[in-house]
Motif scaffolding. Structure first.
Motif, short mmCIF file in Angstrom:
data_model
loop_
_atom_site.label_atom_id
_atom_site.label_comp_id
_atom_site.label_asym_id
_atom_site.label_seq_id
_atom_site.Cartn_x
_atom_site.Cartn_y
_atom_site.Cartn_z
N GLY A 93 11.66 6.80 -13.19
CA GLY A 93 10.85 6.29 -12.21
C GLY A 93 9.46 6.92 -11.94
O GLY A 93 8.96 7.28 -13.41
N LYS A 94 9.02 7.10 -10.91
CA LYS A 94 7.74 8.21 -10.64
C LYS A 94 7.89 9.44 -10.82
O LYS A 94 9.03 10.04 -10.56
CB LYS A 94 6.82 7.64 -9.52
CG LYS A 94 6.33 6.24 -9.68
CD LYS A 94 5.76 5.90 -8.24
CE LYS A 94 4.97 4.61 -8.24
NZ LYS A 94 4.05 4.68 -8.95
N THR A 95 6.75 10.42 -11.22
CA THR A 95 6.87 11.70 -11.25
C THR A 95 5.78 12.00 -10.15
O THR A 95 4.32 11.65 -10.22
CB THR A 95 6.34 12.42 -12.34
OG1 THR A 95 7.38 12.09 -13.51
CG2 THR A 95 6.33 13.96 -12.44
N VAL A 96 5.86 12.90 -9.05
CA VAL A 96 5.22 13.14 -7.89
C VAL A 96 5.22 14.52 -7.73
O VAL A 96 6.07 15.46 -8.22
CB VAL A 96 5.81 12.42 -6.68
CG1 VAL A 96 5.60 10.93 -6.67
CG2 VAL A 96 7.12 12.78 -6.42
N THR A 97 3.93 15.20 -7.13
CA THR A 97 3.63 16.40 -6.86
C THR A 97 3.15 16.32 -5.82
O THR A 97 1.91 17.21 -5.38
CB THR A 97 2.77 16.99 -7.90
OG1 THR A 97 1.77 16.38 -8.22
CG2 THR A 97 3.47 17.26 -9.42
N PRO A 98 3.70 16.13 -4.36
CA PRO A 98 3.15 16.47 -3.19
C PRO A 98 3.17 17.70 -2.66
O PRO A 98 3.74 18.50 -3.18
CB PRO A 98 4.26 15.79 -2.25
CG PRO A 98 5.34 15.61 -2.89
CD PRO A 98 4.98 15.64 -4.44
N LYS A 99 2.54 18.13 -1.49
CA LYS A 99 2.25 19.37 -0.96
C LYS A 99 3.84 19.49 -0.21
O LYS A 99 4.21 20.96 -0.28
CB LYS A 99 1.53 19.25 0.14
CG LYS A 99 -0.19 19.29 -0.34
CD LYS A 99 -1.10 19.54 0.65
CE LYS A 99 -2.42 19.51 0.06
NZ LYS A 99 -3.45 19.35 0.86
N LEU A 100 4.59 18.41 -0.01
CA LEU A 100 5.86 18.79 0.79
C LEU A 100 6.76 17.26 0.36
O LEU A 100 6.50 16.27 0.43
CB LEU A 100 5.72 18.68 2.55
CG LEU A 100 6.85 18.74 3.19
CD1 LEU A 100 7.80 20.05 2.83
CD2 LEU A 100 6.46 18.69 4.85
N PRO A 146 13.25 -0.69 -3.20
CA PRO A 146 12.58 -1.19 -4.32
C PRO A 146 12.47 -0.18 -5.39
O PRO A 146 12.22 1.08 -5.15
CB PRO A 146 11.38 -1.66 -3.99
CG PRO A 146 11.04 -0.89 -2.80
CD PRO A 146 12.08 -0.37 -2.27
N VAL A 147 12.58 -0.49 -6.66
CA VAL A 147 12.48 0.25 -7.89
C VAL A 147 10.88 1.06 -7.94
O VAL A 147 10.73 1.93 -8.40
CB VAL A 147 12.86 -0.46 -9.06
CG1 VAL A 147 11.68 -1.47 -9.41
CG2 VAL A 147 12.97 0.59 -10.34
N ASP A 148 9.76 0.45 -7.38
CA ASP A 148 8.83 0.92 -7.18
C ASP A 148 8.49 2.23 -6.68
O ASP A 148 7.60 2.99 -7.13
CB ASP A 148 7.70 0.00 -6.73
CG ASP A 148 7.75 -1.67 -7.01
OD1 ASP A 148 8.64 -2.08 -6.65
OD2 ASP A 148 6.99 -2.06 -7.59
N ILE A 149 9.47 2.51 -5.97
CA ILE A 149 9.42 4.01 -5.03
C ILE A 149 10.41 4.91 -5.65
O ILE A 149 10.70 5.70 -4.95
CB ILE A 149 9.30 3.74 -3.56
CG1 ILE A 149 10.59 3.08 -3.09
CG2 ILE A 149 8.13 2.96 -3.12
CD1 ILE A 149 10.70 3.19 -1.81
N THR A 184 0.80 -1.07 -0.03
CA THR A 184 0.07 0.10 0.16
C THR A 184 0.81 1.27 -0.04
O THR A 184 0.53 2.35 -0.54
CB THR A 184 -0.92 0.07 1.27
OG1 THR A 184 -0.02 -0.09 2.53
CG2 THR A 184 -1.91 -1.15 1.23
N ALA A 185 1.90 1.28 0.56
CA ALA A 185 2.73 2.62 0.66
C ALA A 185 3.27 2.84 -0.94
O ALA A 185 3.29 3.92 -1.15
CB ALA A 185 4.17 1.90 1.33
N ILE A 186 3.43 1.87 -1.61
CA ILE A 186 3.97 1.90 -2.91
C ILE A 186 2.57 2.62 -3.95
O ILE A 186 2.65 3.51 -4.51
CB ILE A 186 4.52 0.85 -3.73
CG1 ILE A 186 5.57 0.32 -3.09
CG2 ILE A 186 4.68 0.87 -5.09
CD1 ILE A 186 6.50 -0.91 -3.63
#
Length: 332
Positions: free
Chosen positions: A264-271, A255-258, A204-206
């Motif tokens: 890898g991934k593109t993310v746009t968190p608040k922080l 792991p490569v998933d994170i 679930t974290a991933i």
């Protein structure tokens, strides 16, 4: 009339992938530079599912939505989906085709482009219309050391864009959307791959990383498993998700998933809190649009500080335990 066509991916959970709405808002911007071109979508789904999505299309600024429904579309198929997409593109003749660079999109897009004998710019981080009215698609190249803007000589001009690169519209863009149903011509299509079973990942974290408000990421500077354990404890204390740089993944610390970044991934968190991450362009392209960025690094000249809102020059092995203790004490 010019036309920009977007592929509306349906996930295994039977909802529209959010990358469509990110692309839809960007497409509105591109359309204005093409003399108010139409913005359309192609939806391929199982029989009866399209009705559930109509309101979302109406509120996202689409002029037309082309719908292909069939029981054989219940599970994704490269052969079936690409056949429908090519047929629709040949009929509608859009100038631009945009597809989310998801697992499905990365499989589907090259099949479509090769069938149409047109070019495809993959994993774009920027889209624009140049002075000649061409799609200018920007992506990292040479291992992320340079950013290249690529033009396509043939039509349609195709590009894939990773989720989270663009942001969805801040409010509804309501249009009088026209829904056009297409009768799928797939009776003679032989599929080489048979769907057997879908097994969903249980980490679930991933799975939550894409939508996380707070992300704590570790790089090679976290050195070892003990370093990542400190990272995890800190993340848990503030309710954050864990991520990693490519360097940390290659060291076997995560792991490569994170993995965040170009590969890898593109993310746009608040922080976004970067710990022991130098800030190579390959990593930055995956997190630079975060609302706030905090960096912890022993090297005061690390590139990560150039894009950070707050920088701490110091050793994460000393700083993180103190922060974690302080946070837990305040909670108590």
């Amino acid at each position: 009339m010019s036309n920009i066509l977007l592929y509306a991916e349906v996930t295994k959970e039977n909802y529209i992938h959010t990358v469509l709405f990110e692309l839809a808002y960007k497409a509105q911007e591109l359309a204005k530079k093409l003399n108010n071109a139409d913005v359309s979508a192609l939806l391929i789904c199982k029989t009866g599912l399209a009705e559930e999505f109509k309101e979302a299309f109406i509120n996202s600024g689409f002029d037309y939505v082309y719908i292909a429904e069939h029981d054989r579309f219940a599970n994704y198929s490269t052969e079936l989906y690409s056949k429908i997409a090519v047929d629709v593109i040949n009929e509608v003749k859009p100038e631009i085709v945009l597809i989310g660079a998801t697992t499905q999109g990365r499989d589907l897009a090259p099949k479509i482009s090769s069938s149409l004998h047109t070019g495809l710019t993959a994993d774009c981080t920027g889209l624009d219309i140049n002075e000649k009215g061409q799609l200018a698609a920007t992506r990292p190249t040479f291992g992320g050391k340079l950013m290249a803007t690529i033009l396509c000589k043939t039509l349609p001009q195709m590009a894939t864009v990773r989720p989270k690169v663009f942001k969805p519209a801040p409010e509804n863009i309501v249009k009088d959307t026209k829904f056009i149903y297409i009768k799928p011509d797939i009776d003679n299509v032989d599929t080489k791959v048979k769907f057997v079973e879908f097994v969903k990942g249980l980490n679930t974290a991933i799975n939550e990383l894409d939508s996380a408000d707070i992300i704590v990421a570790g790089g090679k500077g976290m050195k070892n498993e003990a370093g990542f354990e400190l990272l995890k404890n800190f993340a848990e204390s503030i309710g954050a998700c864990i991520a990693a740089s490519r360097g940390a993944v290659e060291m076997g610390l995560a792991p490569v998933d994170i993995q965040i970044g170009q590969t890898g991934k593109t993310v746009t968190p608040k922080l976004y809190i970067a710990c022991g991450i130098s800030g190579a362009i390959q990593h930055i392209v995956g997190m630079q649009d975060s609302d706030k960025i905090i960096a912890i690094n022993t090297d005061e000249k690390a590139p990560i500080f150039e894009i950070s809102d707050c920088g701490i020059v110091g050793d994460a092995f000393e700083i993180l335990p103190k922060l974690t203790t302080e946070i837990l004490n305040n909670k108590e």
